[in-house]
Design a protein around this motif. Structure first.
Motif, PDB file in Angstrom:
ATOM      1  N   PHE A 178       0.862  -1.173   0.000  1.00 49.00           N
ATOM      2  CA  PHE A 178       0.000   0.000   0.000  1.00 49.00           C
ATOM      3  C   PHE A 178       0.896   1.219   0.000  1.00 49.00           C
ATOM      4  O   PHE A 178       1.736   1.365   0.879  1.00 49.00           O
ATOM      5  N   HIS A 236       1.300   5.528  -1.028  1.00 46.88           N
ATOM      6  CA  HIS A 236       0.634   6.781  -1.347  1.00 46.88           C
ATOM      7  C   HIS A 236       1.421   7.485  -2.425  1.00 46.88           C
ATOM      8  O   HIS A 236       2.593   7.771  -2.242  1.00 46.88           O
ATOM      9  N   PRO A 289      -3.971   7.424  -2.623  1.00 46.43           N
ATOM     10  CA  PRO A 289      -3.719   6.080  -2.082  1.00 46.43           C
ATOM     11  C   PRO A 289      -3.700   5.074  -3.222  1.00 46.43           C
ATOM     12  O   PRO A 289      -4.555   5.107  -4.100  1.00 46.43           O
ATOM     13  N   ARG A 290      -2.753   4.228  -3.218  1.00 47.00           N
ATOM     14  CA  ARG A 290      -2.637   3.245  -4.280  1.00 47.00           C
ATOM     15  C   ARG A 290      -2.353   1.876  -3.674  1.00 47.00           C
ATOM     16  O   ARG A 290      -1.626   1.750  -2.701  1.00 47.00           O
ATOM     17  N   ARG A 291      -2.922   0.891  -4.281  1.00 49.09           N
ATOM     18  CA  ARG A 291      -2.617  -0.478  -3.869  1.00 49.09           C
ATOM     19  C   ARG A 291      -1.811  -1.138  -4.974  1.00 49.09           C
ATOM     20  O   ARG A 291      -2.211  -1.117  -6.134  1.00 49.09           O
ATOM     21  N   ALA A 316      -3.849  -0.276  -7.825  1.00 50.88           N
ATOM     22  CA  ALA A 316      -5.225   0.124  -7.553  1.00 50.88           C
ATOM     23  C   ALA A 316      -6.199  -0.500  -8.542  1.00 50.88           C
ATOM     24  O   ALA A 316      -7.124   0.126  -9.005  1.00 50.88           O
ATOM     25  N   PRO A 320     -15.176  -0.700  -8.704  1.00 49.57           N
ATOM     26  CA  PRO A 320     -16.083  -1.227  -7.676  1.00 49.57           C
ATOM     27  C   PRO A 320     -16.167  -0.303  -6.466  1.00 49.57           C
ATOM     28  O   PRO A 320     -15.291   0.532  -6.236  1.00 49.57           O
ATOM     29  N   PHE A 363     -13.364  -7.646  -0.315  1.00 51.10           N
ATOM     30  CA  PHE A 363     -11.951  -7.662  -0.709  1.00 51.10           C
ATOM     31  C   PHE A 363     -11.571  -9.018  -1.324  1.00 51.10           C
ATOM     32  O   PHE A 363     -10.765  -9.084  -2.247  1.00 51.10           O
ATOM     33  N   LEU A 368     -12.658  -8.984  -4.835  1.00 47.51           N
ATOM     34  CA  LEU A 368     -11.789  -8.123  -5.649  1.00 47.51           C
ATOM     35  C   LEU A 368     -10.584  -8.862  -6.163  1.00 47.51           C
ATOM     36  O   LEU A 368     -10.021  -8.537  -7.200  1.00 47.51           O
ATOM     37  N   LEU A 395       0.543  11.183   6.785  1.00 46.32           N
ATOM     38  CA  LEU A 395       1.262  11.918   5.748  1.00 46.32           C
ATOM     39  C   LEU A 395       0.859  13.383   5.796  1.00 46.32           C
ATOM     40  O   LEU A 395      -0.055  13.759   6.511  1.00 46.32           O
ATOM     41  N   THR A 416      -8.642   1.081  -2.525  1.00 48.88           N
ATOM     42  CA  THR A 416      -7.439   1.702  -1.965  1.00 48.88           C
ATOM     43  C   THR A 416      -7.587   2.117  -0.515  1.00 48.88           C
ATOM     44  O   THR A 416      -6.632   2.626   0.073  1.00 48.88           O
TER      45      THR A 416
END
Lengths: 256, 126
Positions: A38, A40, A49-51, A67, A209, A251, A254, B36, B75
């Motif tokens: 995870f 940012h 925010p990015r996955r 993401a 989603p 999740f 997903l 942050l 996210t």
């Protein structure tokens, strides 16, 4: 944990210009055969925010996603490591992902990894300075639709915690669980809150989603849950205690 | 309302990236803490979203306004809790995906109650 220590991944991200946030909890999620970071991204004034998902097939990385959108594909050993959209070169900040990919490629099958939170700052991405995020997102494919969700499977996973549920596709509401009278009340409820939710979250422009829960917003003290898929919604009234299971099922879906 | 209270709350809540207290009747951000450096505009947007979500309805039997809302995205997860049915304040958190949600709402409600109790005792002392 069988794989790489968190500190090593943090060092890689740091080396690539990512700024580790040591105050945040480091381990978020672990999965065999799948690494998940995870991060940012911070571009100009936007915190994003990015996955980052990295999937392993036992020997090689088969894909990386950010993401939900495909960021790069990694070829078997000996082939090109990855490519991003039409770009010939990775930006400096993305070198961190390459380093991460290298590291993952050397991990044993089923390695479990954990990564600390980190963020990329605008100065680390000089190649993209001044590029609107929307354009960047399209370039990187971040805005591509995520995997299709099996909304029904999520509703079914909750079992008896779901009191009433229905699928809304277009303007057609189809019963999953409940009586016709329940459907009428659910339709009224949806008519009341859906426009507001869609406006607040910009769902009309977002093919990805989503899941929204409004506490104690139905009847019998139930929570109103709206699951958004690519082209349908599932509306459900669920018992309040089902929230953790609901999120877990969402999740899990997903990841399919 | 001191910043360290919010810092302590955030760091004590696993996966919490930002916590903000807002007055949803005026759209004012009262306090916040984040892992942050968040631009103020983004914090304002989170609080505006909190107000919009909590305004979305009420219990169909009792008319009690929505006490909490949860928005789950790939996210991260937004959790918004109204401080009390008759209060305009709301607490918002953004949590990492996969964060345990079963205790978050209760923890946030307890924090709201603690803040209210602290404010009441401050008034009593003056």
């Amino acid at each position: 944990m069988t794989g790489t220590p968190t500190s090593e991944l943090s060092a890689l991200l740091d080396r690539a210009g990512a700024v580790g946030n040591q105050a945040a909890p480091g381990i978020v999620l672990r999965d065999a055969g799948e690494a998940r970071a995870f991060v940012h991204g911070q571009i100009a004034a936007c915190v994003l925010p990015r996955r980052l998902d990295v999937r392993l097939d036992g020997e090689h990385i088969v894909a990386c996603h950010v993401a939900g959108g495909r960021l790069m594909q990694v070829a078997p050993a000996g082939g090109p490591l990855f490519q991003i959209g039409d770009m010939a070169d990775a930006s400096p900040a993305l070198d961190g992902i390459v380093a991460l990919a290298d590291l993952l490629d050397s991990c044993a099958p089923g390695t479990q990894l954990s990564v600390t939170f980190a963020h990329w700052v605008a100065d680390d991405m000089p190649a993209h300075a001044g590029v609107p995020f929307g354009q960047l997102a399209r370039l990187w494919g971040l805005d591509s639709p995520g995997p299709r969700l099996s909304l029904r499977s999520i509703a079914e996973a909750l079992g008896d915690a779901v009191l009433v549920s229905a699928v809304l596709e277009g303007d057609q509401l189809a019963i999953l669980k409940g009586t016709q009278a329940d459907m009428g009340r659910l339709a009224d409820l949806a008519e009341t809150v859906l426009p507001g939710i869609e406006a607040a979250l910009g769902w009309a422009d977002d093919p990805g989603p989503g899941l929204v829960l409004l506490g104690n917003n139905g009847w019998e003290g139930a929570d109103l849950v709206i699951l958004k898929g690519t082209d349908a919604l599932v509306l459900a009234l669920v018992l309040p205690a089902a929230l953790p299971d609901l999120a877990q099922a969402w999740f899990a879906a997903l990841r399919v | 309302m001191t910043r360290h209270l919010f810092d302590a709350f955030r760091t004590g809540l696993p996966g919490c990236e930002i916590v903000a207290l807002t007055d949803i009747s005026t759209g004012t951000v009262l306090a916040w803490s984040a892992a942050l450096k968040w631009p103020q505009d983004d914090v304002d947007a989170i609080c505006a979203l909190a107000g919009r979500m909590l305004d979305l309805g009420s219990d169909t039997r009792t008319g009690v306004p929505t006490p909490h809302a949860v928005i789950v995205q790939p996210t991260g997860t937004y959790v918004i809790v109204r401080a009390a049915p008759d209060r305009p304040e709301a607490l918002c958190c953004i949590l990492a995906p996969g964060a345990a949600l079963d205790t978050v709402i209760a923890t946030m409600m307890r924090f709201c109650a603690d803040l209210a109790a602290g404010a009441a005792s401050d008034k009593g002392a003056t």
